[in-house]
Each structure stands twice: as structure tokens, then as C-alpha cells.
Design a protein around this motif. Structure first.
Motif, PDB file in Angstrom:
ATOM      1  N   ASP A  87      16.599  25.281 -88.256  1.00 49.73           N
ATOM      2  CA  ASP A  87      15.855  24.854 -87.190  1.00 49.73           C
ATOM      3  C   ASP A  87      15.611  23.179 -87.344  1.00 49.73           C
ATOM      4  O   ASP A  87      15.716  22.434 -86.314  1.00 49.73           O
ATOM      5  CB  ASP A  87      14.467  25.208 -87.057  1.00 49.73           C
ATOM      6  CG  ASP A  87      13.480  25.125 -86.122  1.00 49.73           C
ATOM      7  OD1 ASP A  87      13.682  25.671 -84.988  1.00 49.73           O
ATOM      8  OD2 ASP A  87      12.592  24.227 -86.273  1.00 49.73           O
ATOM      9  N   VAL A 150      20.244  30.415 -81.884  1.00 50.70           N
ATOM     10  CA  VAL A 150      20.383  28.965 -82.220  1.00 50.70           C
ATOM     11  C   VAL A 150      21.727  28.352 -81.542  1.00 50.70           C
ATOM     12  O   VAL A 150      21.759  27.679 -81.048  1.00 50.70           O
ATOM     13  CB  VAL A 150      20.379  28.443 -83.509  1.00 50.70           C
ATOM     14  CG1 VAL A 150      20.681  27.163 -83.994  1.00 50.70           C
ATOM     15  CG2 VAL A 150      19.053  29.062 -84.366  1.00 50.70           C
ATOM     16  N   ASP A 180      15.269  29.262 -78.174  1.00 53.90           N
ATOM     17  CA  ASP A 180      14.273  28.720 -79.217  1.00 53.90           C
ATOM     18  C   ASP A 180      13.014  29.498 -79.564  1.00 53.90           C
ATOM     19  O   ASP A 180      13.035  29.625 -80.874  1.00 53.90           O
ATOM     20  CB  ASP A 180      13.903  27.232 -78.794  1.00 53.90           C
ATOM     21  CG  ASP A 180      13.173  26.470 -79.912  1.00 53.90           C
ATOM     22  OD1 ASP A 180      13.703  26.299 -80.734  1.00 53.90           O
ATOM     23  OD2 ASP A 180      12.193  25.976 -79.605  1.00 53.90           O
ATOM     24  N   SER A 183      14.215  32.131 -81.984  1.00 52.17           N
ATOM     25  CA  SER A 183      14.552  31.736 -83.199  1.00 52.17           C
ATOM     26  C   SER A 183      13.304  31.439 -84.176  1.00 52.17           C
ATOM     27  O   SER A 183      12.922  31.664 -85.301  1.00 52.17           O
ATOM     28  CB  SER A 183      15.313  30.174 -83.132  1.00 52.17           C
ATOM     29  OG  SER A 183      15.427  29.644 -84.702  1.00 52.17           O
ATOM     30  N   VAL A 184      12.175  30.845 -83.294  1.00 57.72           N
ATOM     31  CA  VAL A 184      10.908  30.385 -83.855  1.00 57.72           C
ATOM     32  C   VAL A 184      10.236  31.711 -84.281  1.00 57.72           C
ATOM     33  O   VAL A 184       9.770  31.794 -85.440  1.00 57.72           O
ATOM     34  CB  VAL A 184       9.776  29.827 -82.748  1.00 57.72           C
ATOM     35  CG1 VAL A 184       8.678  29.780 -83.229  1.00 57.72           C
ATOM     36  CG2 VAL A 184      10.519  28.416 -82.893  1.00 57.72           C
ATOM     37  N   ARG A 187      12.025  33.048 -87.686  1.00 50.18           N
ATOM     38  CA  ARG A 187      11.927  32.189 -88.519  1.00 50.18           C
ATOM     39  C   ARG A 187      10.412  32.239 -89.176  1.00 50.18           C
ATOM     40  O   ARG A 187      10.437  32.495 -90.706  1.00 50.18           O
ATOM     41  CB  ARG A 187      12.088  30.431 -88.370  1.00 50.18           C
ATOM     42  CG  ARG A 187      11.967  29.643 -89.455  1.00 50.18           C
ATOM     43  CD  ARG A 187      11.926  28.251 -88.960  1.00 50.18           C
ATOM     44  NE  ARG A 187      10.866  27.736 -88.337  1.00 50.18           N
ATOM     45  CZ  ARG A 187      10.604  27.421 -87.025  1.00 50.18           C
ATOM     46  NH1 ARG A 187      11.523  27.405 -86.269  1.00 50.18           N
ATOM     47  NH2 ARG A 187       9.348  27.233 -86.709  1.00 50.18           N
ATOM     48  N   VAL A 211       9.271  21.132 -88.539  1.00 46.97           N
ATOM     49  CA  VAL A 211       9.473  21.420 -87.176  1.00 46.97           C
ATOM     50  C   VAL A 211       8.864  20.209 -86.290  1.00 46.97           C
ATOM     51  O   VAL A 211       9.507  19.715 -85.463  1.00 46.97           O
ATOM     52  CB  VAL A 211       8.499  22.709 -86.812  1.00 46.97           C
ATOM     53  CG1 VAL A 211       8.474  22.872 -85.415  1.00 46.97           C
ATOM     54  CG2 VAL A 211       8.990  24.047 -87.330  1.00 46.97           C
TER      55      VAL A 211
END
Length: 269
Positions: A87, A150, A180, A183-184, A187, A211
């Protein structure tokens, strides 16, 4: 919980830029006045939060030693290290949001109203994904899905760089925000569930630091690159860089692709 928290954050990111243009049209300083009032309201809301139970941790160590322990754990856990740095570098390279004023004024020529639409588009995509995940969370093949998200983020960033149509640009930013957020979500879930209780706060702090760094430094990098090679080339190069980073990280950190679920117990089984 991660999805609901993200909804609150992305709703602010969606509503704020959408309000900024019309407020500016009424009076240039009005967006700042409204922002100051909302900060004051947020401060009052924080004062209503009661005591929060703290996890048991080694109180014999000083704060510096505890920070070092948290960073050492991130370095040792290749899955956590991989998702954090993926990220970090992807957002650092593909930070196109810093150049939205340039695109709105000089490339798309849509003015402050168009800038509001562009700025709110990523948050709209992110909020939609967060809303879906709040009641339909993903459960399988989470690592590969994060890599694909991503990769998609980088791809639509490239398309945004070439676009000269407002609707197409907004669609690209919408998909970028959605990717995004995907992905967040993965993660943060992987980090939370693959970190021991006594280190979770410090590891989460490392993740938050990266981040913040990727967003702020990415904006600065995009501005510098735009000054050197132009805004379009900067955005296209950044999106291409995010694609290359994703391919490289899938090789360097096979633990990401091997993560089939969020539960470490299931992975061990």
C-alpha cells in the motif's frame, strides 16, 4: 467494524469535496469557515468518549523499546510487512488526487464545480465498497483479491491520466476509490488478525504511519513529477509504477497470495 469505520471516513471524503465547490461559489472563505465549525463539532464529540479498556502489555519497557518491538514484529512477519509496504509504494506512486486541480482547470477545463465532482468520485467508490463489506465481507482467497485490487487501482489511474472527458475521469476515480477501499479492507483485516494482542496497537500505528506517509509524500512526489514531465505523464507513470510494484510484491511476498482467509488458525490448518 473496519467496513463501518471506513464508511464514516469515506462519507466525509464524499460530502466534503461535494460541498466545497458550491460553498466557494457563494463566498471564497466559506468552505474554511464551515470546515472550522465541523472540526469544533468533532472535538466536542470526542469529549463524549468514555474510558477505553487497554490490552495487557509489558509495562516494564519504555515507550521507545515498545515502539521498536512493534516495528521488529512488522519486519519479522512477512505477510504484515508485505501488505503494509504494498500500500505504501502503490499509493506513493499513483497519487493522482494531488493533481486534480490541474486536471480540472487545464486539462478537462471544468472549473471548481468539476473539481468538486472529481474530488468526491474516489470517496463515492470507496463508500460503496465499504457499505457492501459491512454486510457481505469477503472470506476466501483474500490475498490474491488484494493484489488484483491494487493492480486495478494502477490501471484506472493510467486511464484517468489519458482521459479528456469529465464523465470518464470521474468513472476512473470512482473505480480507483473502490479498488483502494478493497485493498484497505483486506490490509487492515489481515494486520488486525495476524498480530498478537499485546502488539496490535503498535503494529496498527506503524500501518497508519505508512498510510499517512504514502498519501502525503505521494502528493509531493506527484507534484514534483508533474513539474518535471507534465501532469498527464506524471499520472500515467504513477499508475504504471503501481502496476509494476504489485507484480514485484507478488514475487517478493508470496505470503500475500497464499493468504486464503483472514483467520490465521484456518491458514495453519
Amino acid at each position: 467494524a473496519i467496513a463501518l469505520s471506513s464508511i464514516a471516513w469515506q462519507s466525509g471524503m464524499l460530502i466534503g469535496p461535494a460541498m466545497a465547490g458550491p460553498l466557494y461559489a457563494i463566498r471564497p472563505d466559506l468552505p474554511y469557515i464551515v470546515s472550522a465549525c465541523l472540526y469544533a463539532l468533532a472535538g466536542l464529540a470526542m469529549l463524549t468518549v468514555g474510558p477505553v479498556p487497554r490490552t495487557i502489555m509489558d509495562r516494564g519497557k519504555g515507550p521507545i523499546a515498545q515502539i521498536i518491538d512493534g516495528m521488529a514484529y512488522v519486519g519479522q512477519n512477512k505477510l504484515v510487512l508485505g501488505v503494509i509496504t504494498l500500500d505504501l509504494f502503490a499509493v506513493f506512486l499513483a497519487g493522482s488526487t494531488a493533481l486534480l486541480p490541474v486536471f480540472a482547470r487545464d486539462i478537462l477545463k471544468v472549473g471548481e464545480q468539476g473539481l468538486s465532482l472529481l474530488a468526491s468520485s474516489p470517496a463515492a467508490g470507496a463508500a460503496l465498497v465499504a457499505f457492501v463489506f459491512s454486510f457481505r465481507p469477503i472470506r476466501t482467497n483474500v490475498g490474491n483479491k488484494m493484489l488484483v485490487s491494487v493492480l486495478l487501482f494502477g490501471l484506472v489511474t493510467v486511464i484517468f491520466g489519458f482521459s479528456r472527458i469529465l464523465v470518464v475521469s470521474m468513472a476512473c476515480l470512482f473505480v480507483a476509490g473502490a479498488a483502494d477501499m478493497f485493498s484497505v479492507y483486506v490490509r487492515q483485516s489481515l494486520i488486525q488478525l495476524n498480530t498478537p494482542d499485546d502488539k496490535r496497537g503498535r503494529v496498527s500505528a506503524v500501518s497508519l504511519l505508512t498510510v499517512s506517509a504514502s498519501n502525503e509524500l505521494g502528493d509531493a512526489f506527484s507534484g514534483m513529477l508533474a513539474w518535471l514531465i507534465g501532469p498527464v505523464a506524471a499520472v500515467v507513470a504513477g499508475g504504471g509504477g503501481a502496476i509494476l510494484i504489485t507484480a514485484l510484491w507478488s514475487r517478493l511476498f508470496p505470503q500475500i497470495g497464499a493468504a486464503r482467509s483472514f483467520d490465521p488458525a484456518e491458514e495453519e490448518a
